[in-house]
Design a protein around this motif. Sequence first.
Motif, PDB file in Angstrom:
ATOM      1  N   ILE A   1       0.866  -1.180   0.000  1.00 30.89           N
ATOM      2  CA  ILE A   1       0.000   0.000   0.000  1.00 30.89           C
ATOM      3  C   ILE A   1       0.901   1.229   0.000  1.00 30.89           C
ATOM      4  N   VAL A   2       0.651   2.131  -0.942  1.00 30.32           N
ATOM      5  CA  VAL A   2       1.545   3.272  -1.109  1.00 30.32           C
ATOM      6  C   VAL A   2       0.820   4.573  -0.794  1.00 30.32           C
ATOM      7  N   ILE A   3       1.345   5.326   0.152  1.00 32.93           N
ATOM      8  CA  ILE A   3       0.777   6.628   0.491  1.00 32.93           C
ATOM      9  C   ILE A   3       1.414   7.664  -0.437  1.00 32.93           C
ATOM     10  N   GLN A   4       0.592   8.551  -0.956  1.00 32.68           N
ATOM     11  CA  GLN A   4       1.160   9.612  -1.778  1.00 32.68           C
ATOM     12  C   GLN A   4       1.543  10.784  -0.878  1.00 32.68           C
ATOM     13  N   HIS A   5       2.813  11.104  -0.899  1.00 37.27           N
ATOM     14  CA  HIS A   5       3.260  12.208  -0.046  1.00 37.27           C
ATOM     15  C   HIS A   5       4.056  13.250  -0.821  1.00 37.27           C
ATOM     16  N   THR A   6       5.092  12.807  -1.511  1.00 38.53           N
ATOM     17  CA  THR A   6       5.939  13.777  -2.220  1.00 38.53           C
ATOM     18  C   THR A   6       5.425  14.061  -3.626  1.00 38.53           C
ATOM     19  N   GLY A   7       4.628  13.142  -4.161  1.00 34.42           N
ATOM     20  CA  GLY A   7       4.113  13.315  -5.508  1.00 34.42           C
ATOM     21  C   GLY A   7       5.084  12.879  -6.597  1.00 34.42           C
ATOM     22  N   GLN A   8       6.202  12.316  -6.208  1.00 32.35           N
ATOM     23  CA  GLN A   8       7.161  11.850  -7.222  1.00 32.35           C
ATOM     24  C   GLN A   8       6.610  10.606  -7.938  1.00 32.35           C
ATOM     25  N   GLU A   9       7.154  10.341  -9.095  1.00 26.40           N
ATOM     26  CA  GLU A   9       6.682   9.162  -9.817  1.00 26.40           C
ATOM     27  C   GLU A   9       7.311   7.912  -9.251  1.00 26.40           C
TER      28      GLU A   9
END
Length: 631
Positions: A216-224
């Motif tokens: 499960i991946v949380i979006q934090h930095t917005g990097q690809e």
Amino acid sequence: MVVQASLEGEAYFPSDDVMEQAFVRDWEALARFADEDLEGFWAREASELEWYQPWERVLDDSQAPFFKWFVGAKVNIVQNALDRHMTTWRKNKLALIWVGEKGDVRTYSYFELYREVCQFANLLRAMGVQKGDRVTIYMPRIPEIVTAMLACARIGAIHSVVYGGFSVDALQGRVDDSHSRVVITADGGWMNGKLVELKKTVDDAIKRCPSVETVIVIQHTGQEVWIEPGRDYWYHELKQLRITNGACTPQEMDSEDPLYILYTSGTTGTPKAILHTHGGYMVGVYSTLKYVFELNDMDRWWCTADPGWVTGHSYLVYGPLLLGATTFMYEGAPTYPYPDRWWSLVEKYGISVFYTAPTAIRGLMRFGESWPKRRDLSSLRLLGSVGEPINPEAWRWYHSVIGGQRCPIMDTWWQTETGCFMITPTPVVPLKPGSASRPFFGQRAEILDEHGNPVPDGEEGYMVLTRPWPAMMRTIYQDDERFIQQYWSKYPGKYMTGDSAKRDTDGYFWVIGRVDDVIKVSGYRLGTAEIESALVSHPAVAEAAAIGLPHDIKGQAIHVYCILRADYTPSQELMEELRQHVGMHLGPIAKPEKITFMDALPKTRSGKIMRRLLKARAQGLADGDISTLEE
Ligand code: WT7
């Protein structure tokens, strides 16, 4: 606070103000009660929390050292950390204030945090995570690390948080050992203005971890980042699914059911997973934080530790929430973009109780007084220290420059294994810079010689704890034998801390440091074995020995001795390459300070590297006993 002379050496007595506000003024009386009636004391503490079903026995020591606490009780720590507050005014109190390194801010009331945790927990349940399953959490310091931990605990899954500063090898070893089915991570994090590529590390690490089904991946930095179809899911996308809405009934846990495992470095071999439980751990953490920092509804509490270490588990996540306190969390580095980042946050958010590590104090001291002096730190009322002995110089700086001479410093000695403070003052206890003072209520400590005899006051020896406490580790996950061997076999019936210490004639304990092969770098715990195996995984290295040597800011720094393979020659470039290699495998904190190339390493006749001898020689000290040294 005033300095007085009725205790031996430099001592600071609580001011009238501190005494007046104190919640327990008569330390001696409570200490006496807890000492005489250990079970009574802990039962009283436990009864301040909610249980689905009460205990039949407070303590079962019939199978020592496998102690059991609150036997027969049913409980869930998250029910106490969140749900318990939903029926009081605290429902709308701030539970968490978070600031990112970039300056973004998020706040959560108890109700909001409760909802987030319910959603996350529902999601994990929907994915098939069940009571007892292990979930690895590898994340930056963002609110979702808190909600992920609490979501696991809510449904009875065992969380295993791996510090986000570790890299591939360390993560892989821990995921594999725990057989985690799920890994929770983020695209990345910010540290010192740089992007930390967490997801990439996860991708590399789990290539060799067959147990992992879902990431499960949380979006934090917005990097690809790479999203592996069928394995990886964005958290914010999953959250859109209606399945995650609504309440989530906490799993009723047996008091002794595991809450989490946390890997820590030991004397030998790979890091071991320390196991803590729902019932006892909850009571220990709640009670120690309550008595030592006396958090009240006016307070804003900031524990600077990362949730990836036990300090973060006990006193950033669980402890403050159990107490219904407002906890503050900051993502980044203390010196980014300027050396007053921390002090600016204390000022802006009105932090009243601040808990950090001596290495951080020393690191910030280096920039001089002008940085903190430019900030209004008058909201502070109490300070704390943890992780290694605090040198009196740093103590005095912390006390005068940060605490304005008015804030007592709670120097708390404890370990991943103890789960909560073990040797610590409370605000009314006179303080001696560099001493963690006396054992917590109900606890006793002794200083022993090699044969188990107490040494006279003022002399150095092995520090042991002699009475059980609720938050004590229950075992090393899947390795009861190692648990007994490591902690309970040197002095049967006594818990071996691995530290050496002295006790003075006032009964104050002075911890000196580890007596085993554990190195404390900036308060982080690393094992020589981990560093050495990272080194020998490089084609140039035949053999390696790592030791810790004193360092002004880090406390200890890693020094390494290497024997190279035949076709390699020592060079500056190779040294740098090896440093990077260790950093890449274990994490930047494990990068050796210095590498020395050798033709041979000092060994005992049985083939063990004599790190003690390397250490003595590096410091220009006497060799000591070298009768076992091979010819
Ligand atoms: C070791 C445990 C538990 C908090 C973070 C560290 C050293 C810890 C103190 C202190 C002197 C201390 C000991 C201990 N230590 N606190 N106040 N004074 N030494 O947990 O990583 O499990 O390390 O940290 O050497 O054995 P940990």
